[in-house]
Write a protein that holds these residues in place. Sequence first.
Motif, PDB file in Angstrom:
ATOM      1  N   ALA A  41      36.403  71.042   0.080  1.00  0.00           N
ATOM      2  CA  ALA A  41      36.875  69.675   0.471  1.00  0.00           C
ATOM      3  C   ALA A  41      37.542  69.958   1.790  1.00  0.00           C
ATOM      4  O   ALA A  41      37.687  68.926   2.517  1.00  0.00           O
ATOM      5  CB  ALA A  41      37.722  69.299  -0.893  1.00  0.00           C
ATOM      6  N   LYS A  42      38.238  71.072   1.699  1.00  0.00           N
ATOM      7  CA  LYS A  42      39.088  71.172   3.030  1.00  0.00           C
ATOM      8  C   LYS A  42      38.229  71.046   4.453  1.00  0.00           C
ATOM      9  O   LYS A  42      38.398  70.679   5.443  1.00  0.00           O
ATOM     10  CB  LYS A  42      39.857  72.363   2.952  1.00  0.00           C
ATOM     11  CG  LYS A  42      41.189  72.532   3.786  1.00  0.00           C
ATOM     12  CD  LYS A  42      42.086  73.780   3.083  1.00  0.00           C
ATOM     13  CE  LYS A  42      42.545  74.125   4.766  1.00  0.00           C
ATOM     14  NZ  LYS A  42      42.906  75.852   4.417  1.00  0.00           N
ATOM     15  N   ALA A  43      37.247  71.719   4.036  1.00  0.00           N
ATOM     16  CA  ALA A  43      36.188  71.945   5.409  1.00  0.00           C
ATOM     17  C   ALA A  43      35.709  70.723   6.083  1.00  0.00           C
ATOM     18  O   ALA A  43      35.160  70.366   6.931  1.00  0.00           O
ATOM     19  CB  ALA A  43      35.196  73.229   5.045  1.00  0.00           C
ATOM     20  N   LEU A  44      35.119  70.086   4.711  1.00  0.00           N
ATOM     21  CA  LEU A  44      34.485  68.873   5.200  1.00  0.00           C
ATOM     22  C   LEU A  44      35.176  67.472   4.845  1.00  0.00           C
ATOM     23  O   LEU A  44      34.570  66.306   4.652  1.00  0.00           O
ATOM     24  CB  LEU A  44      33.253  68.747   4.227  1.00  0.00           C
ATOM     25  CG  LEU A  44      31.759  69.719   4.663  1.00  0.00           C
ATOM     26  CD1 LEU A  44      31.128  69.626   3.229  1.00  0.00           C
ATOM     27  CD2 LEU A  44      31.551  69.233   5.784  1.00  0.00           C
ATOM     28  N   LYS A  45      36.444  67.280   4.945  1.00  0.00           N
ATOM     29  CA  LYS A  45      37.331  66.263   4.858  1.00  0.00           C
ATOM     30  C   LYS A  45      36.765  65.098   5.666  1.00  0.00           C
ATOM     31  O   LYS A  45      36.439  65.595   6.887  1.00  0.00           O
ATOM     32  CB  LYS A  45      38.730  66.256   4.917  1.00  0.00           C
ATOM     33  CG  LYS A  45      39.199  66.912   6.206  1.00  0.00           C
ATOM     34  CD  LYS A  45      40.686  67.077   6.330  1.00  0.00           C
ATOM     35  CE  LYS A  45      41.280  67.795   7.461  1.00  0.00           C
ATOM     36  NZ  LYS A  45      40.833  68.996   7.821  1.00  0.00           N
ATOM     37  N   PRO A 118      30.651  71.957   8.794  1.00  0.00           N
ATOM     38  CA  PRO A 118      30.930  70.724   9.621  1.00  0.00           C
ATOM     39  C   PRO A 118      29.991  71.182  10.825  1.00  0.00           C
ATOM     40  O   PRO A 118      29.179  70.039  11.372  1.00  0.00           O
ATOM     41  CB  PRO A 118      32.191  70.647   9.930  1.00  0.00           C
ATOM     42  CG  PRO A 118      33.076  71.557   8.972  1.00  0.00           C
ATOM     43  CD  PRO A 118      32.134  72.446   8.283  1.00  0.00           C
ATOM     44  N   ASP A 119      30.078  72.255  11.475  1.00  0.00           N
ATOM     45  CA  ASP A 119      29.211  72.607  12.438  1.00  0.00           C
ATOM     46  C   ASP A 119      27.664  72.303  12.230  1.00  0.00           C
ATOM     47  O   ASP A 119      26.888  72.164  13.031  1.00  0.00           O
ATOM     48  CB  ASP A 119      29.592  73.820  13.056  1.00  0.00           C
ATOM     49  CG  ASP A 119      30.952  74.103  13.344  1.00  0.00           C
ATOM     50  OD1 ASP A 119      31.690  73.184  13.884  1.00  0.00           O
ATOM     51  OD2 ASP A 119      31.408  75.169  13.327  1.00  0.00           O
ATOM     52  N   MET A 120      27.355  72.881  11.162  1.00  0.00           N
ATOM     53  CA  MET A 120      25.918  72.885  10.612  1.00  0.00           C
ATOM     54  C   MET A 120      25.741  71.454  10.655  1.00  0.00           C
ATOM     55  O   MET A 120      24.297  70.946  11.026  1.00  0.00           O
ATOM     56  CB  MET A 120      25.694  73.540   9.267  1.00  0.00           C
ATOM     57  CG  MET A 120      26.163  75.163   9.201  1.00  0.00           C
ATOM     58  SD  MET A 120      25.825  75.401   7.682  1.00  0.00           S
ATOM     59  CE  MET A 120      25.324  77.316   7.958  1.00  0.00           C
ATOM     60  N   LEU A 121      26.508  70.762  10.082  1.00  0.00           N
ATOM     61  CA  LEU A 121      26.053  69.043   9.672  1.00  0.00           C
ATOM     62  C   LEU A 121      26.072  68.569  11.147  1.00  0.00           C
ATOM     63  O   LEU A 121      25.207  67.679  11.291  1.00  0.00           O
ATOM     64  CB  LEU A 121      27.079  68.438   8.992  1.00  0.00           C
ATOM     65  CG  LEU A 121      26.888  66.979   8.471  1.00  0.00           C
ATOM     66  CD1 LEU A 121      25.686  67.060   7.728  1.00  0.00           C
ATOM     67  CD2 LEU A 121      28.061  66.637   7.658  1.00  0.00           C
ATOM     68  N   ALA A 122      26.658  68.815  12.079  1.00  0.00           N
ATOM     69  CA  ALA A 122      26.790  68.346  13.492  1.00  0.00           C
ATOM     70  C   ALA A 122      25.525  68.759  14.124  1.00  0.00           C
ATOM     71  O   ALA A 122      24.886  67.617  14.965  1.00  0.00           O
ATOM     72  CB  ALA A 122      27.998  68.680  14.309  1.00  0.00           C
ATOM     73  N   VAL A 123      25.047  69.845  14.221  1.00  0.00           N
ATOM     74  CA  VAL A 123      23.860  70.314  14.809  1.00  0.00           C
ATOM     75  C   VAL A 123      22.536  69.431  14.030  1.00  0.00           C
ATOM     76  O   VAL A 123      21.779  68.990  14.794  1.00  0.00           O
ATOM     77  CB  VAL A 123      23.530  71.759  14.424  1.00  0.00           C
ATOM     78  CG1 VAL A 123      22.067  72.138  15.032  1.00  0.00           C
ATOM     79  CG2 VAL A 123      24.636  72.636  15.158  1.00  0.00           C
ATOM     80  N   LEU A 124      22.457  69.167  12.844  1.00  0.00           N
ATOM     81  CA  LEU A 124      21.559  68.541  12.216  1.00  0.00           C
ATOM     82  C   LEU A 124      21.589  66.983  12.751  1.00  0.00           C
ATOM     83  O   LEU A 124      20.344  66.374  12.791  1.00  0.00           O
ATOM     84  CB  LEU A 124      21.396  68.646  10.672  1.00  0.00           C
ATOM     85  CG  LEU A 124      21.192  70.009  10.047  1.00  0.00           C
ATOM     86  CD1 LEU A 124      20.844  70.070   8.684  1.00  0.00           C
ATOM     87  CD2 LEU A 124      19.847  70.780  10.728  1.00  0.00           C
ATOM     88  N   ARG A 125      22.715  66.478  12.611  1.00  0.00           N
ATOM     89  CA  ARG A 125      22.827  65.033  13.095  1.00  0.00           C
ATOM     90  C   ARG A 125      22.397  64.861  14.426  1.00  0.00           C
ATOM     91  O   ARG A 125      21.709  63.801  14.775  1.00  0.00           O
ATOM     92  CB  ARG A 125      24.309  64.600  12.918  1.00  0.00           C
ATOM     93  CG  ARG A 125      24.625  64.239  11.529  1.00  0.00           C
ATOM     94  CD  ARG A 125      26.124  63.722  11.678  1.00  0.00           C
ATOM     95  NE  ARG A 125      26.675  63.356  10.370  1.00  0.00           N
ATOM     96  CZ  ARG A 125      28.103  63.895  10.216  1.00  0.00           C
ATOM     97  NH1 ARG A 125      28.644  64.651  10.988  1.00  0.00           N
ATOM     98  NH2 ARG A 125      28.700  63.849   8.919  1.00  0.00           N
TER      99      ARG A 125
END
Length: 378
Positions: A41-45, A118-125
Motif C-alpha cells: 500500500a505504501k509503495a503503490l499509493k 511502481p517502477d515496474m508498472l511505469a515500464v509496462l505502461r
Amino acid sequence: MDDLSAAVASAPAVRAPPELTIVVPTFNERDNIRPLLGLIAKALKGDSYEVVFVDDDSQDGTLQELQSVARSDPAVRYIHRIGRRGLSSAVVEGMLSSSAPYLAVIDADLQHDETLLPDMLAVLRGGKADVVVGSRYVEGGGMGEWDASRQFISRTATRIAKLIIRAELTDPMSGFFMLTREAFAGAMRNLSGQGYKILLDIFASHSSTLRLRELPYEFRTRQHGESKLDALVTWEYLMLVADKLFGRLIPVRFLMFLIVGGLGVFVHFGVLTLLLKGLNADFQASTIIATISAMTFNFFLNNLLTYRDRRLKGIWRITKGLFSFYVVCSLGAVANVGVATALFDRDYVWWGAGLAGVLVGSVWNYAATSLFTWRQKK
Ligand code: GDD
Ligand code: MN
C-alpha cells in the motif's frame, strides 16, 4: 430507458477496477500477510491495484488471516486450494482469476523489494516491454544473505535455463516480476506449471519473443516463517527443463519412470551378487529376493520423484500402493518374458527381442501403476 438500465446508469462507481493484480502465493505465511499488504500500500499509493493471495491450505492460521483482511479490504482477495501444492501452479491460478491489464507476482515473505512495483508498472505502461523482472544479478541488485552453496546452486540453475530460453534473462530464477495480460495469455496454454520457476516457464512457453526489462533489487532476509524450498525443488526444476526440451516427444513422467526402472536393474544385480557370491545362496531364491528388492526400491523412488505430485503418504496408503505396484510389475514381467520369447522364437536377434520385451513391460507398468498405484484424486 427501462428501470434496470436507469438504475445501472445512476449507480455510483463504488470503486474503479484495478489496473494491476498482484498475485501472492502463500504457504504458511501467517505473520507476513499484514506487513506485506502495508508495504505494498505504501509503495503503490495512488495506483489502482488488487492483491490476490493463492494459498495451498496452510495450517498455520494464514487462511484466517487472509479471510480477515479480505473482509475489511475490497482490494484483497484470496484463492484457497485444497489437496494441491505448487508455487507455479498457484501463481498461474491467481493470474487466471484476474482481469487487470497488468499482472505481478511477489513472494509473501517480504524477501522481494516491493518498492520496485511502481517502477515496474511505469515500464509496462510505457509500452516498451512485455515483462519486467526484478533481478538480483544486474548492476545494483544482490543476493542478500545467501550462503555460498545456495548462490552456487542458483547460478548453475541459471546456466541450465539457457537450454530452454533465448531471452537474455540474467535472473530466470526470479519469482518477482510484472507482465502484461497479453504476454501471459500468449504463454498460459503451454505452461508446464511444474515446480517453482514460473517466470522461466512463461518465457519457455511463449510462442513469440517477449520484450524484457530487468530492474535490480536486493534479495532480503526472511523475518517470519521458513522457506519451502527443499532438496527436491532442484529435482522439479530439472523436470521443468526436461519437459520444455523434449516433453513433446516423450512425456517426462514416462522418461522418469524408465530412469527409475533402469536404476532398479542395478539394485537387482547388486542384491543378486551379494546373495550369490557373498552368502552362497541358491540362485532361484536369490533372484526372487533381488526382484522384490528392485521393485520395492522402484516403488519408493517413483513415489518420491516420478509421482511427487501424487505422493502416497501414511503407512496404510503406502502399503496398499506398494502391493498394487508388486502386482502390476509382476504382470509386466510376464508380458515382458512373453513378448521377448515369442519374438526370439521367430528368429529375431536376441537383444532386439529382449528390448521389445522390456519396452512392452515398461509401458504396461507405467500405464497400469499410474491408474492403480498413483491414481489421480477426483
Ligand atoms: N500456494 C503456494 N503453494 N505457495 C507456495 C508454495 C506452494 O506449494 N511453496 C512456496 N510458496 C510461497 C511461499 O509462501 C512464499 O510466499 C513464496 O512462495 C516463495 O517461497 P519460499 O519458500 O520463500 O522461496 P525462496 O525464498 O526459497 O525462493 C524465492 O526466491 C527465489 C529467488 O528469487 C522464490 O520466489 C523463488 O521463486 C525465487 O526464484
Ligand atoms: Mn522466500
